[in-house]
Scaffold this motif. Structure first.
Motif, PDB file in Angstrom:
ATOM      1  N   PHE A  28     -32.830 -31.039  19.784  1.00  0.00           N
ATOM      2  CA  PHE A  28     -32.749 -30.555  18.396  1.00  0.00           C
ATOM      3  C   PHE A  28     -34.062 -30.768  17.655  1.00  0.00           C
ATOM      4  O   PHE A  28     -34.528 -29.891  16.945  1.00  0.00           O
ATOM      5  CB  PHE A  28     -31.611 -31.260  17.660  1.00  0.00           C
ATOM      6  CG  PHE A  28     -30.308 -31.161  18.390  1.00  0.00           C
ATOM      7  CD1 PHE A  28     -29.651 -29.938  18.487  1.00  0.00           C
ATOM      8  CD2 PHE A  28     -29.744 -32.261  19.014  1.00  0.00           C
ATOM      9  CE1 PHE A  28     -28.459 -29.828  19.177  1.00  0.00           C
ATOM     10  CE2 PHE A  28     -28.553 -32.166  19.710  1.00  0.00           C
ATOM     11  CZ  PHE A  28     -27.911 -30.947  19.796  1.00  0.00           C
ATOM     12  N   HIS A  39     -36.446 -27.566  16.233  1.00  0.00           N
ATOM     13  CA  HIS A  39     -36.487 -27.265  14.800  1.00  0.00           C
ATOM     14  C   HIS A  39     -37.637 -27.917  14.046  1.00  0.00           C
ATOM     15  O   HIS A  39     -37.788 -27.723  12.860  1.00  0.00           O
ATOM     16  CB  HIS A  39     -35.160 -27.655  14.148  1.00  0.00           C
ATOM     17  CG  HIS A  39     -33.998 -26.884  14.707  1.00  0.00           C
ATOM     18  ND1 HIS A  39     -33.703 -25.606  14.313  1.00  0.00           N
ATOM     19  CD2 HIS A  39     -33.097 -27.197  15.677  1.00  0.00           C
ATOM     20  CE1 HIS A  39     -32.647 -25.170  14.997  1.00  0.00           C
ATOM     21  NE2 HIS A  39     -32.267 -26.120  15.829  1.00  0.00           N
ATOM     22  N   PHE A  70     -26.529 -28.595  10.554  1.00  0.00           N
ATOM     23  CA  PHE A  70     -26.628 -27.137  10.695  1.00  0.00           C
ATOM     24  C   PHE A  70     -27.585 -26.762  11.827  1.00  0.00           C
ATOM     25  O   PHE A  70     -27.368 -25.779  12.524  1.00  0.00           O
ATOM     26  CB  PHE A  70     -27.059 -26.506   9.359  1.00  0.00           C
ATOM     27  CG  PHE A  70     -25.979 -26.590   8.326  1.00  0.00           C
ATOM     28  CD1 PHE A  70     -24.930 -25.674   8.321  1.00  0.00           C
ATOM     29  CD2 PHE A  70     -25.968 -27.611   7.390  1.00  0.00           C
ATOM     30  CE1 PHE A  70     -23.903 -25.761   7.388  1.00  0.00           C
ATOM     31  CE2 PHE A  70     -24.941 -27.720   6.462  1.00  0.00           C
ATOM     32  CZ  PHE A  70     -23.906 -26.794   6.447  1.00  0.00           C
ATOM     33  N   GLU A  71     -28.628 -27.558  12.015  1.00  0.00           N
ATOM     34  CA  GLU A  71     -29.551 -27.295  13.117  1.00  0.00           C
ATOM     35  C   GLU A  71     -28.882 -27.574  14.462  1.00  0.00           C
ATOM     36  O   GLU A  71     -29.054 -26.842  15.426  1.00  0.00           O
ATOM     37  CB  GLU A  71     -30.812 -28.162  12.961  1.00  0.00           C
ATOM     38  CG  GLU A  71     -31.674 -27.719  11.799  1.00  0.00           C
ATOM     39  CD  GLU A  71     -32.768 -28.715  11.467  1.00  0.00           C
ATOM     40  OE1 GLU A  71     -33.633 -28.354  10.675  1.00  0.00           O
ATOM     41  OE2 GLU A  71     -32.740 -29.860  11.980  1.00  0.00           O
ATOM     42  N   VAL A  72     -28.099 -28.638  14.484  1.00  0.00           N
ATOM     43  CA  VAL A  72     -27.366 -28.960  15.713  1.00  0.00           C
ATOM     44  C   VAL A  72     -26.386 -27.830  16.029  1.00  0.00           C
ATOM     45  O   VAL A  72     -26.290 -27.362  17.169  1.00  0.00           O
ATOM     46  CB  VAL A  72     -26.613 -30.301  15.545  1.00  0.00           C
ATOM     47  CG1 VAL A  72     -25.648 -30.532  16.692  1.00  0.00           C
ATOM     48  CG2 VAL A  72     -27.600 -31.445  15.443  1.00  0.00           C
ATOM     49  N   TYR A  73     -25.708 -27.364  14.984  1.00  0.00           N
ATOM     50  CA  TYR A  73     -24.741 -26.274  15.164  1.00  0.00           C
ATOM     51  C   TYR A  73     -25.445 -25.012  15.649  1.00  0.00           C
ATOM     52  O   TYR A  73     -24.984 -24.335  16.568  1.00  0.00           O
ATOM     53  CB  TYR A  73     -24.017 -26.028  13.837  1.00  0.00           C
ATOM     54  CG  TYR A  73     -23.076 -24.856  13.877  1.00  0.00           C
ATOM     55  CD1 TYR A  73     -21.865 -24.937  14.580  1.00  0.00           C
ATOM     56  CD2 TYR A  73     -23.383 -23.663  13.226  1.00  0.00           C
ATOM     57  CE1 TYR A  73     -21.001 -23.861  14.632  1.00  0.00           C
ATOM     58  CE2 TYR A  73     -22.522 -22.581  13.271  1.00  0.00           C
ATOM     59  CZ  TYR A  73     -21.335 -22.679  13.969  1.00  0.00           C
ATOM     60  OH  TYR A  73     -20.493 -21.607  14.031  1.00  0.00           O
ATOM     61  N   GLU A  74     -26.606 -24.719  15.058  1.00  0.00           N
ATOM     62  CA  GLU A  74     -27.345 -23.511  15.453  1.00  0.00           C
ATOM     63  C   GLU A  74     -27.776 -23.579  16.923  1.00  0.00           C
ATOM     64  O   GLU A  74     -27.592 -22.630  17.691  1.00  0.00           O
ATOM     65  CB  GLU A  74     -28.592 -23.335  14.566  1.00  0.00           C
ATOM     66  CG  GLU A  74     -29.314 -22.020  14.847  1.00  0.00           C
ATOM     67  CD  GLU A  74     -30.725 -21.956  14.256  1.00  0.00           C
ATOM     68  OE1 GLU A  74     -31.075 -22.758  13.381  1.00  0.00           O
ATOM     69  OE2 GLU A  74     -31.478 -21.078  14.717  1.00  0.00           O
ATOM     70  N   THR A  75     -28.311 -24.729  17.320  1.00  0.00           N
ATOM     71  CA  THR A  75     -28.761 -24.880  18.712  1.00  0.00           C
ATOM     72  C   THR A  75     -27.590 -24.697  19.681  1.00  0.00           C
ATOM     73  O   THR A  75     -27.683 -23.967  20.671  1.00  0.00           O
ATOM     74  CB  THR A  75     -29.381 -26.286  18.914  1.00  0.00           C
ATOM     75  OG1 THR A  75     -30.441 -26.434  17.994  1.00  0.00           O
ATOM     76  CG2 THR A  75     -29.893 -26.456  20.332  1.00  0.00           C
ATOM     77  N   ASN A  76     -26.479 -25.364  19.369  1.00  0.00           N
ATOM     78  CA  ASN A  76     -25.345 -25.275  20.291  1.00  0.00           C
ATOM     79  C   ASN A  76     -24.705 -23.897  20.301  1.00  0.00           C
ATOM     80  O   ASN A  76     -24.177 -23.454  21.320  1.00  0.00           O
ATOM     81  CB  ASN A  76     -24.333 -26.381  19.974  1.00  0.00           C
ATOM     82  CG  ASN A  76     -24.847 -27.731  20.450  1.00  0.00           C
ATOM     83  OD1 ASN A  76     -25.771 -27.791  21.267  1.00  0.00           O
ATOM     84  ND2 ASN A  76     -24.278 -28.804  19.944  1.00  0.00           N
ATOM     85  N   LYS A  77     -24.788 -23.189  19.166  1.00  0.00           N
ATOM     86  CA  LYS A  77     -24.281 -21.810  19.145  1.00  0.00           C
ATOM     87  C   LYS A  77     -25.170 -20.926  20.029  1.00  0.00           C
ATOM     88  O   LYS A  77     -24.689 -20.058  20.756  1.00  0.00           O
ATOM     89  CB  LYS A  77     -24.262 -21.291  17.699  1.00  0.00           C
ATOM     90  CG  LYS A  77     -23.505 -19.979  17.571  1.00  0.00           C
ATOM     91  CD  LYS A  77     -23.274 -19.608  16.119  1.00  0.00           C
ATOM     92  CE  LYS A  77     -24.393 -18.830  15.663  1.00  0.00           C
ATOM     93  NZ  LYS A  77     -24.708 -17.856  14.892  1.00  0.00           N
ATOM     94  N   MET A  78     -26.479 -21.168  19.971  1.00  0.00           N
ATOM     95  CA  MET A  78     -27.388 -20.396  20.820  1.00  0.00           C
ATOM     96  C   MET A  78     -27.063 -20.622  22.302  1.00  0.00           C
ATOM     97  O   MET A  78     -27.094 -19.706  23.112  1.00  0.00           O
ATOM     98  CB  MET A  78     -28.845 -20.801  20.543  1.00  0.00           C
ATOM     99  CG  MET A  78     -29.403 -20.230  19.245  1.00  0.00           C
ATOM    100  SD  MET A  78     -30.842 -21.131  18.639  1.00  0.00           S
ATOM    101  CE  MET A  78     -32.149 -20.350  19.520  1.00  0.00           C
ATOM    102  N   ILE A  79     -26.729 -21.858  22.637  1.00  0.00           N
ATOM    103  CA  ILE A  79     -26.442 -22.166  24.040  1.00  0.00           C
ATOM    104  C   ILE A  79     -25.087 -21.594  24.456  1.00  0.00           C
ATOM    105  O   ILE A  79     -24.964 -20.958  25.493  1.00  0.00           O
ATOM    106  CB  ILE A  79     -26.454 -23.699  24.276  1.00  0.00           C
ATOM    107  CG1 ILE A  79     -27.860 -24.259  24.039  1.00  0.00           C
ATOM    108  CG2 ILE A  79     -25.978 -24.032  25.692  1.00  0.00           C
ATOM    109  CD1 ILE A  79     -27.930 -25.773  23.999  1.00  0.00           C
ATOM    110  N   GLU A  80     -24.068 -21.807  23.621  1.00  0.00           N
ATOM    111  CA  GLU A  80     -22.717 -21.449  24.037  1.00  0.00           C
ATOM    112  C   GLU A  80     -22.393 -19.963  23.892  1.00  0.00           C
ATOM    113  O   GLU A  80     -21.726 -19.388  24.739  1.00  0.00           O
ATOM    114  CB  GLU A  80     -21.700 -22.271  23.245  1.00  0.00           C
ATOM    115  CG  GLU A  80     -21.462 -23.616  23.890  1.00  0.00           C
ATOM    116  CD  GLU A  80     -20.716 -24.574  22.990  1.00  0.00           C
ATOM    117  OE1 GLU A  80     -19.967 -24.100  22.116  1.00  0.00           O
ATOM    118  OE2 GLU A  80     -20.892 -25.781  23.172  1.00  0.00           O
TER     119      GLU A  80
END
Lengths: 94, 454
Positions: free
Chosen positions: A88, A92, B5-15
């Motif tokens: 992360f 970012h 929100f950044e964690v959510y964005e990264t994991n959405k990109m992966i999943e």
């Protein structure tokens, strides 16, 4: 020389139910993992929780802990993931 | 501080958007394996590969687990085998023995492909190079995971037309040798112009002679992520479009850089390069064609396609370059047919011809890739297509390549299934006017005038 300790990010995504935090935290406490921060929000109708934890004194290796939490999540109909923080911060932050 | 929100964005990109690291490729030099005795040579090769890459697959899995990012392929590339077999191999069959050794080493280390069954003949061919090239059909037919490539030209040297002619025949023979398997051997054979030394992508990967003893190269991916980002800016102008691609490419490449550094550290092997490529897979939502269509084309192949691809390629490089300390390989967008559902659909609806694909290769990362053509196509016609593509690379100082599959017994209108990551492809129309007299001239096309930069 060992690498600096990495923080682990635990994310819990799914439908809200009673006792999610209790169950995850109990598991972490039982395995000497210290919770440093918790935040939660509803994103696109889903319950989203993020924990920043310190696993430097954890009694279980990373892979085993991740697997255990994944199973705890499945029992409650949730998706629980453990990831090192680097993915992360690298993505970012410049 | 990390933000939810950044964690959510990264994991959405992966999943949901298929963000992954496409490949970790360990390059291994085999130069120290050389021996005059074939048995000793093959033993040296097997020992070095299995020793050096012993932990590659397990370390790859460990990184997947720790960061939650899938790493689709773990692969090996080796020094072009024509350089290694020089003293021990006196006929094509000798080289096949090396191919089988490489296959065994790939299986023992658990990688899905091993590249480097290659010859570099951009200026001329030695007898050894020719033995290796002539052994390719048999080598690819009798192994499972070995990939082969031949570099037949460069901006510095011009194009070796003898080699081009020979490769036309070799592609045909390889198709014939693997006819029971939809001519699958040709999917493991690439003909290059200006081949880079550090390409982590198969089938064209090899460990160049300019490289260190062992090195870790990483190929990033993520066409789905770029497409999803573009959905957010539908109807906006080109400035916004470009900015969006650039920012997304930056994020995707950062993940590649992280994985490369981790793998390098855990394996104790130096980090080489991150290849900034958008490499599609047959999975829906993981397509370069869909990105181009999202930009506003009704189908890939429509007028505007080349401009759209040029823009995409350039922005991916601009965004990615700052995210990685070393960038190399092919870097850009791949436009294979069979491995990209959007391309397959465009061919099926008649919107995308080989000629348009050729035009697109002027601005993309590689070239004509994974295109099924009628089995009856002549060797000279295939050589002609290779020569055209090589000329684009030579004149424009870029890498170009050809991976054509003349599927034995199939004609235009048929569909060929290759399976897995190789996907399926409709057999495409080829221009059948003869170029035989042109190809039969032989010799070499001299280097272009702008190659003399001394």
């Amino acid at each position: 020389m060992s690498a600096p300790i990495k923080k682990t990010i635990i994310t819990v995504v799914g439908k809200d139910t009673v006792g999610i935090i209790a169950k995850v935290c109990t598991y972490l406490a039982d395995n000497d993992v210290n919770v440093e921060d918790i935040s939660q929000t509803i994103i696109q109708g889903f319950f989203n929780m993020m924990m920043i934890v310190d696993t430097s004194r954890s009694s279980k290796p990373f892979g085993e802990m991740a697997g255990d939490l994944e199973r705890i999540g499945e029992e409650m109909g949730l998706k629980i993931r453990c990831q090192h923080e680097d993915i992360f911060t690298r993505m970012h932050r410049i | 501080m990390i933000n939810i929100f950044e964690v959510y964005e990264t994991n959405k990109m992966i999943e949901q958007e298929q963000l992954d690291v496409r490949t970790i490729t360990m390059g291994i030099s085999l130069l120290d394996c050389c021996d005059a005795d074939l048995d000793t040579l093959t033993r040296n090769i097997y020992d070095k590969i299995t020793r050096t890459a012993r932990d590659l697959v397990s370390v790859g899995r460990e990184i997947e687990r720790e960061y939650g990012i899938p790493i689709v392929n773990k692969r090996i590339s080796v020094t072009p085998v024509a350089l290694i077999g020089g003293r021990a191999c006196t006929c094509p069959e000798d080289f096949v023995a090396i191919a089988r050794t490489l296959d065994a080493a790939a299986k023992a280390t658990g990688v899905n492909f091993l590249g480097g069954y290659s010859a570099l003949v951009s200026k001329g061919m030695t007898a050894t190079d020719e033995h290796l090239i002539r052994s390719i059909p048999m080598a690819l037919a009798s192994t499972e995971r070995v990939c082969s490539s031949v570099n037949i030209g460069s901006t510095r040297t011009g194009i070796n037309m003898d080699a081009v002619k020979l490769m036309g025949e070799i592609v045909k023979e390889t198709a014939e040798a693997t006819r029971d398997d939809s001519s699958l051997g040709c999917a493991k054979l690439v003909v290059f112009c200006n081949a880079p030394d550090d390409n982590p992508f198969m089938a064209g990967a090899f460990h160049g002679v300019t490289e260190a003893d062992a090195v870790i190269n990483v190929g990033v991916s993520g066409p789905g992520v770029v497409k999803r980002a573009l959905e957010e800016v539908r109807g906006e102008n080109f400035e916004v479009l470009c900015e969006t691609v650039k920012k997304t490419a930056f994020k995707v490449t950062r993940v590649g850089q992280l994985v490369a550094q981790e793998a390098s550290q855990k394996l104790g092997v130096p980090f080489g390069i991150v290849d900034l490529s958008l490499a599609p897979t047959p999975a829906v939502g993981d397509s370069v064609a869909e990105i181009l269509e999202e930009m506003g084309l009704a189908s890939v192949g429509a007028p505007g396609t080349t401009a759209a691809l040029a823009l995409l390629n350039d922005q991916v490089k601009k965004g990615g370059v700052m995210a990685s300390s070393f960038v190399g390989g092919l870097s850009g967008a791949f436009i294979p047919v069979s491995e990209d559902q959007g391309m397959i659909d465009a061919v099926c609806r008649g919107a995308l011809s080989i000629e348009k694909l050729e035009a697109m290769t002027c601005v993309c990362s590689v070239g004509l890739d994974m295109i099924a053509i009628p089995g009856a196509t002549s060797a000279a016609t295939i050589a002609g297509i290779i020569a055209d593509e090589a000329a684009i690379g030579m004149i424009n100082q870029k890498t170009t390549a050809v991976r054509l599959i003349p599927v034995v017994g199939r004609d235009v209108g048929d569909t060929v299934e290759f399976g897995g990551l190789l996907g399926y492809a409709p057999v495409q129309q080829v221009n059948t006017f003869s170029c035989e007299d042109f190809i039969n001239r032989g010799g070499r096309i001299p280097a272009p005038i702008h190659s003399f930069k001394n």
